[in-house]
Design a protein around this motif. Structure first.
Motif, PDB file in Angstrom:
ATOM      1  N   GLN A   1     -40.187  -7.326   2.639  1.00 26.33           N
ATOM      2  CA  GLN A   1     -40.478  -7.010   4.033  1.00 26.33           C
ATOM      3  C   GLN A   1     -39.836  -5.688   4.442  1.00 26.33           C
ATOM      4  O   GLN A   1     -40.422  -4.890   5.183  1.00 26.33           O
ATOM      5  CB  GLN A   1     -39.975  -8.132   4.945  1.00 26.33           C
TER       6      GLN A   1
ATOM      7  N   LEU B   1     -41.924  -3.030   2.969  1.00 24.77           N
ATOM      8  CA  LEU B   1     -43.171  -2.952   3.721  1.00 24.77           C
ATOM      9  C   LEU B   1     -42.976  -2.180   5.017  1.00 24.77           C
ATOM     10  O   LEU B   1     -43.775  -1.294   5.360  1.00 24.77           O
ATOM     11  CB  LEU B   1     -43.693  -4.358   4.009  1.00 24.77           C
TER      12      LEU B   1
ATOM     13  N   GLU C   1     -44.704   1.446   5.900  1.00 24.63           N
ATOM     14  CA  GLU C   1     -45.632   1.361   7.028  1.00 24.63           C
ATOM     15  C   GLU C   1     -45.242   2.308   8.156  1.00 24.63           C
ATOM     16  O   GLU C   1     -46.111   2.869   8.836  1.00 24.63           O
ATOM     17  CB  GLU C   1     -45.667  -0.074   7.556  1.00 24.63           C
TER      18      GLU C   1
ATOM     19  N   GLU D   1     -49.125 -11.797  -1.184  1.00 26.71           N
ATOM     20  CA  GLU D   1     -49.639 -11.159   0.029  1.00 26.71           C
ATOM     21  C   GLU D   1     -48.800  -9.934   0.405  1.00 26.71           C
ATOM     22  O   GLU D   1     -49.336  -8.871   0.738  1.00 26.71           O
ATOM     23  CB  GLU D   1     -49.647 -12.160   1.185  1.00 26.71           C
ATOM     24  N   LEU D   2     -47.468 -10.086   0.342  1.00 24.30           N
ATOM     25  CA  LEU D   2     -46.599  -8.956   0.665  1.00 24.30           C
ATOM     26  C   LEU D   2     -46.763  -7.831  -0.355  1.00 24.30           C
ATOM     27  O   LEU D   2     -46.801  -6.651   0.002  1.00 24.30           O
ATOM     28  CB  LEU D   2     -45.136  -9.410   0.706  1.00 24.30           C
TER      29      LEU D   2
ATOM     30  N   GLN E   1     -49.403  -7.118  -2.017  1.00 24.66           N
ATOM     31  CA  GLN E   1     -50.688  -6.468  -1.780  1.00 24.66           C
ATOM     32  C   GLN E   1     -50.622  -5.538  -0.575  1.00 24.66           C
ATOM     33  O   GLN E   1     -51.193  -4.437  -0.587  1.00 24.66           O
ATOM     34  CB  GLN E   1     -51.782  -7.514  -1.579  1.00 24.66           C
ATOM     35  N   GLN E   2     -49.923  -5.967   0.465  1.00 28.98           N
ATOM     36  CA  GLN E   2     -49.780  -5.119   1.651  1.00 28.98           C
ATOM     37  C   GLN E   2     -49.066  -3.816   1.309  1.00 28.98           C
ATOM     38  O   GLN E   2     -49.472  -2.735   1.742  1.00 28.98           O
ATOM     39  CB  GLN E   2     -49.007  -5.876   2.743  1.00 28.98           C
TER      40      GLN E   2
ATOM     41  N   ASP F   1     -51.412  -1.600  -0.713  1.00 28.65           N
ATOM     42  CA  ASP F   1     -52.444  -0.960   0.100  1.00 28.65           C
ATOM     43  C   ASP F   1     -51.879   0.235   0.866  1.00 28.65           C
ATOM     44  O   ASP F   1     -52.512   1.295   0.942  1.00 28.65           O
ATOM     45  CB  ASP F   1     -53.036  -1.968   1.085  1.00 28.65           C
TER      46      ASP F   1
END
Length: 307
Positions: A219, A222, A226, A245-246, A248-249, A252
């Motif tokens: 996190q 991320l 971000e 999921e994390l 992949q975020q 991306d």
């Protein structure tokens, strides 16, 4: 004739084979020398070191898997590196160097005029070794330093040692690749590294595979990618307790960032950036899945070919 390569793995080398290696080194006909996991006598190791010292063509030296097996050999290697001017990449992965070995090698490594990539994975290093390694990551405006550093599987390094390294990475003007896989870092150290990545203006690849991370660390990374500009292009988080999921975020977002950089480079005709990308590229020892594989760095001509 262009310099070639000598690559031998896991063999017991005879005196005649050592002579051939040394002759090739002295004739400057070798660009890559790999005697990975090989057995040779102390006398023959000294002969190889003298050949390395005299070579002007050698760009990559691979002594992985216990070839540098004693402090005596470490000192012989240090003498060779002090005389050599051409080596760019040095592999010592799996050598029982300990901190004393880094002390013996430090001057030769930190003053070498060409060395840009160093693998000290699984070398039984501790905090004193990390202190010396930080000196090979000079801050902005200082002399050039390492562009790729591997410290995989050195569990004796403490939290304080990793914190010191994170500070050095944050201020390094050259480091592009940092491999810390298979160290028991945990979320606390990962948080420090995230700050270092956010501060760095050069780090593009960070390998944290199997380092005891959780979603808490993910996190933080991320949030960093971000909300803040970063040079990071590849983040390896495999074999950690992190949700797909994390991962992949993060993937991306890193991918989007690189696409934007590519467009900006094209729009401004950034030829200098292109030259920098191909002037030096890192090796890769990992066969694992990465969060993002779009570094643009390619495969190095000096990459280790024997896994």
């Amino acid at each position: 004739m262009l310099p070639g390569s000598i690559q031998i793995t896991g063999e017991s080398l005879s005196g005649a084979e050592i002579k051939d290696i040394c002759d090739s080194l002295k004739e400057n006909s070798v660009r890559l020398l790999s005697v990975r996991g090989c057995q040779l006598s102390d006398r023959d190791f000294g002969r190889v070191c003298r050949g390395v010292a005299e070579s002007h063509s050698l760009a990559q030296l691979n002594l992985n898997l216990g070839v540098v097996s004693s402090i005596g050999r470490t000192k012989q290697l240090a003498d060779a590196l002090r005389a050599n001017r051409s080596i760019q990449t040095l592999f010592l992965h799996g050598s029982p160097l300990l901190d004393a070995g880094l002390v013996a090698l430090n001057t030769a490594l930190s003053t070498h005029p060409s060395l840009v990539s160093l693998d000290l994975g699984d070398c039984m290093l501790g905090d004193e070794a990390v202190r010396l390694i930080c000196g090979m990551l000079p801050p902005d405006g200082a002399k050039s330093g390492l562009r790729e550093l591997t410290l995989s599987a050195n569990p004796a390094i403490s939290t304080n040692g990793w914190a010191r390294l994170a500070v050095a990475v944050a201020h390094s003007s050259q480091l592009r690749v940092l491999n810390l896989d298979y160290n028991p870092l945990g979320d606390q150290i990962a948080g420090m590294l995230a700050v270092a990545v956010a501060s760095s203006r050069s780090l593009e690849v960070l390998d944290l595979e199997g380092t005891g991370l959780t979603n808490q660390s993910a996190q933080i990374f991320l949030d960093m990618v971000e909300n803040y500009p970063t040079c990071l292009r590849v983040l390896v988080l495999a074999e950690n307790a992190i949700s797909p999921e994390l991962q992949q975020q993060i993937s991306d977002l890193l991918s989007e960032g690189e696409e934007e950089d590519d467009k900006d480079g094209e729009a401004h005709g950034n030829a200098q950036s292109s030259r920098e990308k191909i002037a030096w590229v890192p090796h890769s020892n990992s066969n694992t899945q990465v969060v993002l594989v779009t570094s643009g760095l390619g495969d190095s001509l000096l990459a280790e070919t024997e896994l």
